[in-house]
Design an enzyme around this catalytic site. Sequence first.
Site, PDB file in Angstrom:
ATOM      1  N   LYS A  13     -10.592  48.608  26.359  1.00  0.00           N
ATOM      2  CA  LYS A  13      -9.254  49.238  26.573  1.00  0.00           C
ATOM      3  C   LYS A  13      -9.267  50.740  26.687  1.00  0.00           C
ATOM      4  CE  LYS A  13      -8.138  47.954  22.457  1.00  0.00           C
ATOM      5  NZ  LYS A  13      -9.466  47.250  21.582  1.00  0.00           N
ATOM      6  N   ARG A  88      -0.530  45.658  17.090  1.00  0.00           N
ATOM      7  CA  ARG A  88      -1.476  44.526  16.825  1.00  0.00           C
ATOM      8  C   ARG A  88      -0.901  43.682  15.676  1.00  0.00           C
ATOM      9  NH1 ARG A  88      -7.207  47.630  16.446  1.00  0.00           N
ATOM     10  NH2 ARG A  88      -6.893  49.267  17.681  1.00  0.00           N
ATOM     11  N   ARG A 127     -21.838  52.540  21.780  1.00  0.00           N
ATOM     12  CA  ARG A 127     -20.802  53.601  22.072  1.00  0.00           C
ATOM     13  C   ARG A 127     -21.072  54.636  21.464  1.00  0.00           C
ATOM     14  NH1 ARG A 127     -14.642  52.570  21.236  1.00  0.00           N
ATOM     15  NH2 ARG A 127     -15.208  51.849  19.265  1.00  0.00           N
ATOM     16  N   ARG A 160     -19.585  56.319  16.284  1.00  0.00           N
ATOM     17  CA  ARG A 160     -18.128  56.172  15.301  1.00  0.00           C
ATOM     18  C   ARG A 160     -18.800  55.243  14.102  1.00  0.00           C
ATOM     19  NH1 ARG A 160     -12.515  54.142  17.923  1.00  0.00           N
ATOM     20  NH2 ARG A 160     -12.787  52.411  16.537  1.00  0.00           N
ATOM     21  N   ARG A 171     -13.400  44.624  11.872  1.00  0.00           N
ATOM     22  CA  ARG A 171     -12.315  44.873  12.935  1.00  0.00           C
ATOM     23  C   ARG A 171     -12.334  43.555  13.815  1.00  0.00           C
ATOM     24  NH1 ARG A 171     -15.328  49.547  15.378  1.00  0.00           N
ATOM     25  NH2 ARG A 171     -13.686  49.560  17.153  1.00  0.00           N
TER      26      ARG A 171
HETATM   27  P1  AP5 Z   1     -13.840  51.129  24.789  1.00  0.00           P
HETATM   28  O1  AP5 Z   1     -13.068  51.578  26.208  1.00  0.00           O
HETATM   29  O2  AP5 Z   1     -14.107  52.459  23.932  1.00  0.00           O
HETATM   30  O3  AP5 Z   1     -13.342  49.911  24.013  1.00  0.00           O
HETATM   31  P2  AP5 Z   1     -11.991  49.803  23.189  1.00  0.00           P
HETATM   32  O4  AP5 Z   1     -11.343  48.612  23.492  1.00  0.00           O
HETATM   33  O5  AP5 Z   1     -11.197  51.038  23.395  1.00  0.00           O
HETATM   34  O6  AP5 Z   1     -12.431  49.649  21.968  1.00  0.00           O
HETATM   35  P3  AP5 Z   1     -12.117  50.450  20.454  1.00  0.00           P
HETATM   36  O7  AP5 Z   1     -13.171  50.167  19.466  1.00  0.00           O
HETATM   37  O8  AP5 Z   1     -11.745  51.660  20.633  1.00  0.00           O
HETATM   38  O9  AP5 Z   1     -11.002  49.347  20.084  1.00  0.00           O
HETATM   39  P4  AP5 Z   1     -10.423  49.222  18.583  1.00  0.00           P
HETATM   40  O10 AP5 Z   1      -9.239  48.568  19.204  1.00  0.00           O
HETATM   41  O11 AP5 Z   1     -11.244  48.451  17.596  1.00  0.00           O
HETATM   42  O12 AP5 Z   1     -10.380  50.669  18.143  1.00  0.00           O
HETATM   43  P5  AP5 Z   1      -9.295  51.752  17.814  1.00  0.00           P
HETATM   44  O13 AP5 Z   1      -9.920  53.041  18.150  1.00  0.00           O
HETATM   45  O14 AP5 Z   1      -8.169  51.442  18.737  1.00  0.00           O
HETATM   46  O15 AP5 Z   1     -15.384  50.594  25.308  1.00  0.00           O
HETATM   47  C1  AP5 Z   1     -16.338  50.482  24.366  1.00  0.00           C
HETATM   48  C2  AP5 Z   1     -17.755  50.766  24.873  1.00  0.00           C
HETATM   49  O16 AP5 Z   1     -18.147  49.852  26.000  1.00  0.00           O
HETATM   50  C3  AP5 Z   1     -17.814  52.334  25.541  1.00  0.00           C
HETATM   51  O17 AP5 Z   1     -19.149  52.819  25.140  1.00  0.00           O
HETATM   52  C4  AP5 Z   1     -17.719  52.180  27.034  1.00  0.00           C
HETATM   53  O18 AP5 Z   1     -18.579  53.156  27.607  1.00  0.00           O
HETATM   54  C5  AP5 Z   1     -18.281  50.719  27.312  1.00  0.00           C
HETATM   55  N1  AP5 Z   1     -17.567  49.944  28.169  1.00  0.00           N
HETATM   56  C6  AP5 Z   1     -16.145  49.786  28.445  1.00  0.00           C
HETATM   57  N2  AP5 Z   1     -15.961  48.984  29.441  1.00  0.00           N
HETATM   58  C7  AP5 Z   1     -17.109  48.575  30.093  1.00  0.00           C
HETATM   59  C8  AP5 Z   1     -17.672  47.598  30.862  1.00  0.00           C
HETATM   60  N3  AP5 Z   1     -16.775  47.110  31.643  1.00  0.00           N
HETATM   61  N4  AP5 Z   1     -18.835  47.595  31.132  1.00  0.00           N
HETATM   62  C9  AP5 Z   1     -19.899  48.156  30.426  1.00  0.00           C
HETATM   63  N5  AP5 Z   1     -19.579  48.864  29.528  1.00  0.00           N
HETATM   64  C10 AP5 Z   1     -18.424  48.973  29.060  1.00  0.00           C
HETATM   65  O19 AP5 Z   1      -8.893  51.430  16.364  1.00  0.00           O
HETATM   66  C11 AP5 Z   1      -9.780  51.905  15.421  1.00  0.00           C
HETATM   67  C12 AP5 Z   1      -8.721  51.744  13.920  1.00  0.00           C
HETATM   68  O20 AP5 Z   1      -7.609  52.351  13.901  1.00  0.00           O
HETATM   69  C13 AP5 Z   1      -8.675  50.298  13.665  1.00  0.00           C
HETATM   70  O21 AP5 Z   1      -9.941  49.760  13.054  1.00  0.00           O
HETATM   71  C14 AP5 Z   1      -7.519  50.514  12.673  1.00  0.00           C
HETATM   72  O22 AP5 Z   1      -7.979  50.851  11.377  1.00  0.00           O
HETATM   73  C15 AP5 Z   1      -6.871  51.669  12.968  1.00  0.00           C
HETATM   74  N6  AP5 Z   1      -5.717  51.260  13.816  1.00  0.00           N
HETATM   75  C16 AP5 Z   1      -5.731  51.534  15.511  1.00  0.00           C
HETATM   76  N7  AP5 Z   1      -4.544  50.998  15.906  1.00  0.00           N
HETATM   77  C17 AP5 Z   1      -3.779  50.269  14.846  1.00  0.00           C
HETATM   78  C18 AP5 Z   1      -2.655  49.511  14.982  1.00  0.00           C
HETATM   79  N8  AP5 Z   1      -1.919  49.193  15.853  1.00  0.00           N
HETATM   80  N9  AP5 Z   1      -2.393  49.029  13.533  1.00  0.00           N
HETATM   81  C19 AP5 Z   1      -3.157  49.192  12.460  1.00  0.00           C
HETATM   82  N10 AP5 Z   1      -4.179  49.816  12.570  1.00  0.00           N
HETATM   83  C20 AP5 Z   1      -4.458  50.444  13.888  1.00  0.00           C
HETATM   84 MG    MG Z   2     -10.234  52.693  22.177  1.00  0.00          MG
END
Ligand code: AP5
Ligand code: MG
Length: 222
Positions: A13, A88, A127, A160, A171
């Site tokens: 994402k 979410r 990552r 991370r 998660r």
């Molecule tokens: P990346 O683009 O970083 O993936 P992502 O989908 O952004 O994954 P996240 O881990 O950031 O999502 P998440 O939803 O769990 O965490 P968030 O930070 O939002 O890509 C991942 C890796 O793959 C990278 O190394 C990239 O280079 C590689 N990659 C990407 N595309 C690729 C491809 N096509 N091919 C190969 N490699 C690829 O949330 C963190 C925490 O915050 C949550 O656990 C929660 O505690 C809190 N939080 C956030 N939002 C909310 C909410 N709305 N409500 C409540 N709590 C929340």
């Molecule tokens: Mg992300």
Amino acid sequence: MYILLIGAPGAGKGTQAKKLSQLLALRHIASGDLFHTAFEEQTELGLKAQRYVDLGELVPDEITIPMVMRHIEEPENIQGVILDGFPRTFEQSQALDAELSRIKRQVDLAIHLKVSREELLARLAGRIFCQANQHVYHIKFRPPKVADRCDLDGSKLYQRPDDAGEAMRRRLVIYFNQTVQLLDYYRQQHKLREVDGNSSIDQVQAILLSVINDSTGRVAKV
Ligand code: AP5
Ligand code: MG
């Protein structure tokens, strides 16, 4: 134009939203990144949210919703945004609809970035982020030019803590048990598009652009 990117942890994402926001000239709002900034700045919100994030739990809606709404209300976001990781929960989706309706806008498109479990695990396990600006790399799929150093600002790269162990597993469980239910909500409104996110970063980006172009008539090219 208000576009949602919905996908499991590690689906890509953030990677895709960053590129799309440049190509479409839309701001990128990522709830996870907002929490990260709040921890760094040691704000009250950051201190409250950190214990949930560290455990891989959702931060409660009463903290998350006002934080994201404040950003949506910023005047520079009136042309629209790409939302990454929000909503979410059903409550978050309702709060978003209410806020957009108040400013006479609506969600235009919800994109489900679908990635296999095996691929998600590989993406999360490899990552790495840079300390200075949170630029994202992957040890195999997007390696930095110099090991352990960010190509863009030279700062050190780190993993991370919630990308491993119990927090990472939690998660994934929360996503597959809870967040996926939102897909039906947008499907019923004919706003949902499914995108296969398993291929390379550039291939996924090209598919996303064509879906956005087809669905909204907005033309952007790589
Ligand atoms: P990346 O683009 O970083 O993936 P992502 O989908 O952004 O994954 P996240 O881990 O950031 O999502 P998440 O939803 O769990 O965490 P968030 O930070 O939002 O890509 C991942 C890796 O793959 C990278 O190394 C990239 O280079 C590689 N990659 C990407 N595309 C690729 C491809 N096509 N091919 C190969 N490699 C690829 O949330 C963190 C925490 O915050 C949550 O656990 C929660 O505690 C809190 N939080 C956030 N939002 C909310 C909410 N709305 N409500 C409540 N709590 C929340
Ligand atoms: Mg992300």
